[in-house]
Enzyme design. Structure first.
Site, mmCIF file in Angstrom:
data_model
loop_
_atom_site.group_PDB
_atom_site.id
_atom_site.type_symbol
_atom_site.label_atom_id
_atom_site.label_comp_id
_atom_site.label_asym_id
_atom_site.label_seq_id
_atom_site.Cartn_x
_atom_site.Cartn_y
_atom_site.Cartn_z
ATOM 1 N N GLU A 17 0.604 -1.277 -0.062
ATOM 2 C CA GLU A 17 0.367 0.024 -0.566
ATOM 3 C C GLU A 17 1.323 0.834 -0.472
ATOM 4 O OE1 GLU A 17 -2.251 -3.130 1.776
ATOM 5 O OE2 GLU A 17 -0.004 -2.821 2.121
ATOM 6 N N SER A 141 -6.357 -2.617 2.341
ATOM 7 C CA SER A 141 -6.804 -2.065 0.965
ATOM 8 C C SER A 141 -7.172 -3.377 -0.552
ATOM 9 C CB SER A 141 -5.202 -1.188 0.438
ATOM 10 O OG SER A 141 -4.999 0.003 1.199
ATOM 11 N N TYR A 221 -9.579 4.039 -4.828
ATOM 12 C CA TYR A 221 -8.183 4.396 -5.347
ATOM 13 C C TYR A 221 -8.124 4.678 -6.567
ATOM 14 C CZ TYR A 221 -7.372 3.066 -0.490
ATOM 15 O OH TYR A 221 -6.691 3.037 0.958
ATOM 16 N N ARG A 260 -11.379 2.897 11.416
ATOM 17 C CA ARG A 260 -12.673 2.877 10.873
ATOM 18 C C ARG A 260 -12.692 1.136 10.185
ATOM 19 N NH1 ARG A 260 -11.025 2.886 5.756
ATOM 20 N NH2 ARG A 260 -11.656 0.450 4.871
ATOM 21 N N ASP A 262 -15.585 -1.771 8.968
ATOM 22 C CA ASP A 262 -16.376 -2.153 7.688
ATOM 23 C C ASP A 262 -16.950 -3.038 8.061
ATOM 24 O OD1 ASP A 262 -14.240 -0.794 6.353
ATOM 25 O OD2 ASP A 262 -13.004 -1.272 5.890
ATOM 26 N N GLU A 275 -13.713 -5.802 8.913
ATOM 27 C CA GLU A 275 -12.280 -5.762 9.616
ATOM 28 C C GLU A 275 -12.095 -4.404 9.575
ATOM 29 O OE1 GLU A 275 -10.209 -5.857 6.003
ATOM 30 O OE2 GLU A 275 -9.508 -3.710 5.642
ATOM 31 N N ASN A 277 -9.479 -1.155 10.579
ATOM 32 C CA ASN A 277 -8.346 -0.254 10.137
ATOM 33 C C ASN A 277 -7.934 0.872 11.092
ATOM 34 O OD1 ASN A 277 -8.114 -0.964 7.180
ATOM 35 N ND2 ASN A 277 -10.782 -0.468 7.214
ATOM 36 N N GLY A 281 -6.980 5.903 5.686
ATOM 37 C CA GLY A 281 -6.977 6.871 4.906
ATOM 38 C C GLY A 281 -7.288 7.581 4.522
#
Length: 320
Positions: A17, A141, A221, A260, A262, A275, A277, A281
């Protein structure tokens, strides 16, 4: 004598990443400078403790994504330098990067998560009947994610991965059809150390609507047709339940500052944790800044607040 920069922003790293990290760190650097902070921006590979110590900055903001930069190794090095840094400590970062360990903890905390098994390169039979997702246990990612809809698809993916030398540990997870949701978590420094979950609060929920089959690396992205809906229309109680699950998981992991989480929401409005994070980002497509902006927290205030939070933590440690 020159004043030491208020923040050292780290970008890059040795993980897949790396390019996303560089984009995120540029956004963070711009935001901190807009907030009036002096920033030392450094693109790194895998520096030693000594090399990190030579980089000036009162607080470190490590905007790295992936196992080395986000999964505990860099956090260990930063702790050795003695400087405060933004984000979770090494133990929480390492546990959160491991998707299977996170799912086991989530299940023990009553946070629903899909059935999961390890991928075995030696066994051509799927451990869970398709449809399933095959993905690395410790990458972010959406790197290396394979959607498998049937046995033919499994045979193809297994054939590809079974011959890879030194394949990173992969997992097989039941594919849940439904809507993709994410809950950002942020410590706004209002708790004074007494609020649960280290002062973390949930931000506005966001629904992700990829134009392709999945919210993969390209959708995150590179594509411009991925849709994001802040505060989407959900069945009563779904948003608050997802927020509760996100905070419950973060508390169990010992997350601090930001994260964060998900989720997938199935056709019966049940939410399933995917998951977490620990360094989300900060690009133009990123979801935590989007959720924060919806709550009246623009990027300069968001990033400067995280630096101030880490700085206060460092001051508390010195006084103790």
């Amino acid at each position: 004598m020159m004043h030491e920069p208020d923040a050292l922003v780290l970008a890059g790293g040795p993980d897949p990443e790396r390019e996303v990290s560089i984009m995120s760190a540029e956004s963070v650097t711009d935001a901190l400078r807009a907030a009036g902070l002096v920033v030392n921006h450094q693109v790194i590979d895998a520096p030693s403790v000594g090399e990190l110590a030579e980089m000036s900055g009162a607080v470190v903001f490590p905007v790295l994504h992936g196992p080395w930069g986000e999964g505990g190794t860099l956090q260990e090095l930063l702790e050795e330098t003695g400087r405060p840094f933004v984000g979770s400590g090494p133990a929480a970062a390492r546990l959160a990067m491991d998707k299977i360990a996170t799912k086991l903890l989530a299940a023990s905390l009553g946070v629903p998560t899909a059935q999961t098994a390890l991928f075995d390169q030696r066994d051509p039979i799927p451990p869970i009947d398709p449809p399933v997702v095959v993905k690395p246990v410790r990458d972010g990612s959406s790197k290396g994610v394979h959607l498998v809809h049937d046995r033919e698809g499994w045979d193809r993916v297994w054939g590809e991965l079974s011959v890879v030398h030194d394949l990173p540990t992969h997992m097989v997870e039941t594919l849940i059809a439904g809507r993709e949701l994410t809950i950002g978590l942020l410590d706004r420094g209002k708790a004074g150390g007494v609020s649960p979950c280290n002062g973390l609060e949930s931000l506005s929920p966001i629904e992700i609507r990829p134009a392709s089959d999945s919210y993969d690396y390209e959708a995150k992205y590179e594509r411009e047709d991925t849709g994001y809906v802040v505060n989407p229309r959900l069945a009563p109680g779904v948003a608050s339940l997802a927020s509760d699950y996100a905070l419950r998981l973060a508390r169990g992991l010992g997350i601090r500052d930001l994260a964060r989480v998900d989720f997938l929401m199935d056709n019966e409005d049940r939410v399933w944790m995917l998951e977490i994070n620990t360094m989300p980002g900060f690009t133009s497509h990123s979801l935590l800044p989007m959720a924060a902006a919806d709550m009246g927290i623009p990027m300069p205030q968001l990033c400067a607040g995280l630096v101030q939070l880490a700085s206060a933590r460092g001051a508390d440690r010195v006084e103790a």
